[in-house]
Design a protein around this motif. Sequence first.
Motif, PDB file in Angstrom:
ATOM      1  N   ASP A 147       0.800  -1.509  -0.179  1.00 33.58           N
ATOM      2  CA  ASP A 147      -0.045   0.020  -0.041  1.00 33.58           C
ATOM      3  C   ASP A 147       0.895   1.257  -0.075  1.00 33.58           C
ATOM      4  OD1 ASP A 147      -1.555   2.150   0.365  1.00 33.58           O
ATOM      5  OD2 ASP A 147      -2.563   1.340   2.511  1.00 33.58           O
ATOM      6  N   ILE A 148       1.493   1.759  -1.159  1.00 36.55           N
ATOM      7  CA  ILE A 148       2.112   2.885  -1.353  1.00 36.55           C
ATOM      8  C   ILE A 148       1.336   4.266  -0.869  1.00 36.55           C
ATOM      9  CG2 ILE A 148       1.814   3.693  -3.582  1.00 36.55           C
ATOM     10  CD1 ILE A 148       5.112   3.020  -1.694  1.00 36.55           C
ATOM     11  N   PHE A 149       0.024   4.107  -0.909  1.00 38.84           N
ATOM     12  CA  PHE A 149      -0.656   5.540  -0.559  1.00 38.84           C
ATOM     13  C   PHE A 149      -0.376   5.687   0.752  1.00 38.84           C
ATOM     14  CE2 PHE A 149      -3.627   4.832  -4.254  1.00 38.84           C
ATOM     15  CZ  PHE A 149      -3.345   5.900  -5.125  1.00 38.84           C
ATOM     16  N   LYS A 150      -0.525   4.894   1.572  1.00 39.94           N
ATOM     17  CA  LYS A 150      -0.403   5.183   3.134  1.00 39.94           C
ATOM     18  C   LYS A 150       1.071   5.574   3.476  1.00 39.94           C
ATOM     19  CE  LYS A 150       1.648   1.103   4.863  1.00 39.94           C
ATOM     20  NZ  LYS A 150       2.840   1.115   5.375  1.00 39.94           N
ATOM     21  N   GLU A 151       2.033   5.090   2.686  1.00 37.31           N
ATOM     22  CA  GLU A 151       3.407   5.681   2.976  1.00 37.31           C
ATOM     23  C   GLU A 151       3.616   7.068   2.641  1.00 37.31           C
ATOM     24  OE1 GLU A 151       5.452   3.599   4.398  1.00 37.31           O
ATOM     25  OE2 GLU A 151       4.671   1.863   3.772  1.00 37.31           O
ATOM     26  N   TYR A 152       2.948   7.559   1.574  1.00 31.88           N
ATOM     27  CA  TYR A 152       3.180   8.996   1.404  1.00 31.88           C
ATOM     28  C   TYR A 152       2.270   9.871   2.469  1.00 31.88           C
ATOM     29  CZ  TYR A 152       5.006   7.598  -3.389  1.00 31.88           C
ATOM     30  OH  TYR A 152       5.589   7.229  -3.978  1.00 31.88           O
ATOM     31  N   ILE A 153       1.200   9.088   2.772  1.00 31.74           N
ATOM     32  CA  ILE A 153       0.116  10.008   3.942  1.00 31.74           C
ATOM     33  C   ILE A 153       0.807   9.642   5.098  1.00 31.74           C
ATOM     34  CG2 ILE A 153      -1.827   9.535   4.991  1.00 31.74           C
ATOM     35  CD1 ILE A 153      -3.014   8.894   2.183  1.00 31.74           C
ATOM     36  N   ALA A 154       1.398   8.667   5.612  1.00 22.81           N
ATOM     37  CA  ALA A 154       1.801   8.618   7.233  1.00 22.81           C
ATOM     38  C   ALA A 154       2.849   7.889   7.227  1.00 22.81           C
ATOM     39  CB  ALA A 154       0.858   7.518   7.641  1.00 22.81           C
ATOM     40  N   GLN A 155       3.317   6.897   6.479  1.00 26.34           N
ATOM     41  CA  GLN A 155       4.543   5.756   7.150  1.00 26.34           C
ATOM     42  C   GLN A 155       5.871   6.584   6.711  1.00 26.34           C
ATOM     43  OE1 GLN A 155       4.402   1.714   6.869  1.00 26.34           O
ATOM     44  NE2 GLN A 155       5.694   1.477   8.651  1.00 26.34           N
ATOM     45  N   LEU A 171      -2.529  -6.838  -2.164  1.00 27.70           N
ATOM     46  CA  LEU A 171      -2.578  -5.625  -1.743  1.00 27.70           C
ATOM     47  C   LEU A 171      -3.260  -5.622  -0.185  1.00 27.70           C
ATOM     48  CD1 LEU A 171      -3.659  -3.123  -4.399  1.00 27.70           C
ATOM     49  CD2 LEU A 171      -2.044  -2.559  -2.737  1.00 27.70           C
ATOM     50  N   SER A 172      -2.801  -5.158   0.839  1.00 21.21           N
ATOM     51  CA  SER A 172      -3.608  -4.921   2.102  1.00 21.21           C
ATOM     52  C   SER A 172      -3.397  -3.596   2.467  1.00 21.21           C
ATOM     53  CB  SER A 172      -2.628  -5.916   3.249  1.00 21.21           C
ATOM     54  OG  SER A 172      -3.285  -5.575   4.300  1.00 21.21           O
ATOM     55  N   VAL A 173      -4.665  -2.852   2.258  1.00 22.35           N
ATOM     56  CA  VAL A 173      -4.555  -1.411   2.210  1.00 22.35           C
ATOM     57  C   VAL A 173      -4.741  -1.156   3.661  1.00 22.35           C
ATOM     58  CG1 VAL A 173      -6.019   0.554   1.589  1.00 22.35           C
ATOM     59  CG2 VAL A 173      -6.014  -1.618   0.192  1.00 22.35           C
ATOM     60  N   SER A 174      -3.622  -0.317   4.132  1.00 25.29           N
ATOM     61  CA  SER A 174      -3.432  -0.071   5.525  1.00 25.29           C
ATOM     62  C   SER A 174      -3.802   1.164   6.127  1.00 25.29           C
ATOM     63  CB  SER A 174      -1.955  -0.454   5.764  1.00 25.29           C
ATOM     64  OG  SER A 174      -1.666  -0.178   7.313  1.00 25.29           O
ATOM     65  N   GLY A 175      -4.585   1.173   7.196  1.00 26.59           N
ATOM     66  CA  GLY A 175      -5.076   2.197   7.893  1.00 26.59           C
ATOM     67  C   GLY A 175      -4.289   2.157   9.132  1.00 26.59           C
ATOM     68  N   TYR A 176      -3.679   1.269   9.449  1.00 27.59           N
ATOM     69  CA  TYR A 176      -2.744   0.808  10.935  1.00 27.59           C
ATOM     70  C   TYR A 176      -1.746   2.294  11.031  1.00 27.59           C
ATOM     71  CZ  TYR A 176      -0.238  -0.875  14.756  1.00 27.59           C
ATOM     72  OH  TYR A 176       0.229  -1.002  15.996  1.00 27.59           O
ATOM     73  N   HIS A 177      -1.092   2.379  10.009  1.00 28.31           N
ATOM     74  CA  HIS A 177       0.048   3.356  10.188  1.00 28.31           C
ATOM     75  C   HIS A 177      -0.612   4.882  10.182  1.00 28.31           C
ATOM     76  CE1 HIS A 177       1.379  -0.160   8.380  1.00 28.31           C
ATOM     77  NE2 HIS A 177       2.335  -0.040   9.113  1.00 28.31           N
TER      78      HIS A 177
END
Length: 569
Positions: free
Chosen positions: A190-198, A229-235
């Motif tokens: 899940d690259i979106f959450k990398e840019y958003i959070a991690q 793909l595991s779309v991640s809200g955790y981070h």
Amino acid sequence: MDADAITAGRRRWQARYDAAHTRDADFSTLSGDPVEPVYGPEPGDSYAGFERIGWPGEFPFTRGLYPTGYRGRAWTIRQFAGFGNAEQTNERYRTILRNGGGGLSVAFDMPTLMGRDSDDPRALGEVGHCGVAIDSAADMEVLFRDIPLGEVTTSMTISGPAVPVFCMYLVAAERQGVPAEVLNGTLQTDIFKEYIAQKEWLFPPEPHLRLIGDLMEFCAARIPAYKPLSVSGYHIREAGATAAQELAYTLADGFGYVELGLSRGMDVDTFAPGLSFFFDAHIDFFEEIAKFRAARRIWARWMRDVYGATSERAQWLRFHTQTAGVSLTAQQPYNNVVRTAVEALSAILAGTNSLHTNALDETLALPSERAAEIALRTQQVLMEETGITSVADPLGGSWYVERLTDRIERDAERIFAEIAERGRRVLATSGQAEHPIGPMTSGLLSGIEDGWFTGQIAESAFRYQQSLEKGEKRVVGVNCHTASVTDELEILRVSHEVERDQVRELGRRRAARDGAAVERALAELVAAARGGGDTIAPMLAAVRAEATLGEICGVLRDEWGSYVEPPGF
């Protein structure tokens, strides 16, 4: 909903329940009283808005994906683990499986997460410290030695270099004699959450999305049970987001990947079942339950009404949960056992499909064996002793829980509307109003590029920190009830000798391999990256030749460039 419609719904549920498999288990209270598999309105009762609650296994899946709940199958106990080198982590995995773990979840060290080899100067001091070091397919072989990959589901929590790491996993399975077609597990990707959070990306967003699209097509065609793909809200939550923000940003990311698949000409009913989700279970018990129930309902509705999914499996939101690392405290660390149990219970009552429970010492170090065992036993006590597997969605119909579920859903929909509107403005300005990526994807990219997501999360984190400092929110052992007799914990310490050994072994492998074959394979990968062709096949060839993770990611960085996020103040 009137009484006749409710009665008809119960009959549909009953027929599906009767046709389903249930476990051979005792579904009664501790006192021996029988327990029904689900509860709802009494015969003849009407219930306004019951269509939003419904029955387990029926659209919109608020009450769960399966008519049997956990009577059919309990959640998968999937403990997240990784430290030191592949051999040390392999020993921990075999211990987890011996003690009743149902699946593995790989934690990688920081150099691996950033696509760097262990001998990269930027890896100095980080090798093996926050997860396992993986430099090549040979390491992946050792990681899963004596663990049959055709029988054990494996989750890998990595996004930036997820595709080359996945290729190493495939090659490790090949070397075990396991065909790719039977593999089952989840890759985060899940690259979106990398840019958003991690913040663990390698390239600008577009090349990452290209790799993800190639992976989605590969898995849909070759490995139908595997979820790429595991779309991640955790981070996102751990970075400071609220429950509604975690839910909305995560599902918006998921919609972006749906639009990516559709832009590739893929059939939504074929590829959408390969999407799974990963959420945080935080400490506000009822809010978390409501969040998970709302997530299933929103996803099912959007998949059906917006993206045209007709099959139930394509409308299902399957999710893994991890208890909230950010809720744990270094002060009075044994309190963390209680926090973790409460958080795990909220995920279970909301119907999580798999679960990781954090260890009590994770604010100080990677889990010790003793702490990891307590975390595992926490799940097993909940599963075996409490009776909570007997009833699907036991809190369904609670005035409080249903009101919270509706509120979080409304909050999430407002955020979706804002993201999509941002995307429509970008597409209209660029003259691409009918662009195949869709408004949600465009809105996500816009929010990443101008720092909107990180700004929103920072505001939420700041407000929460203020409430802690003012004493409005209380954390036991931190800003209240601070007196303690707790002794200092013995924690796991990863020796720096691990790094020296890993670097030596990496040098030995480089010297022993066919260097010319590696160079040819990397050149073919660059040609595919430059020419717009499929990247999976040449990447697999490079991995089979024992090209390292750093080499593969390095040639792609040279071709696609790096990414620097916008500054925020």
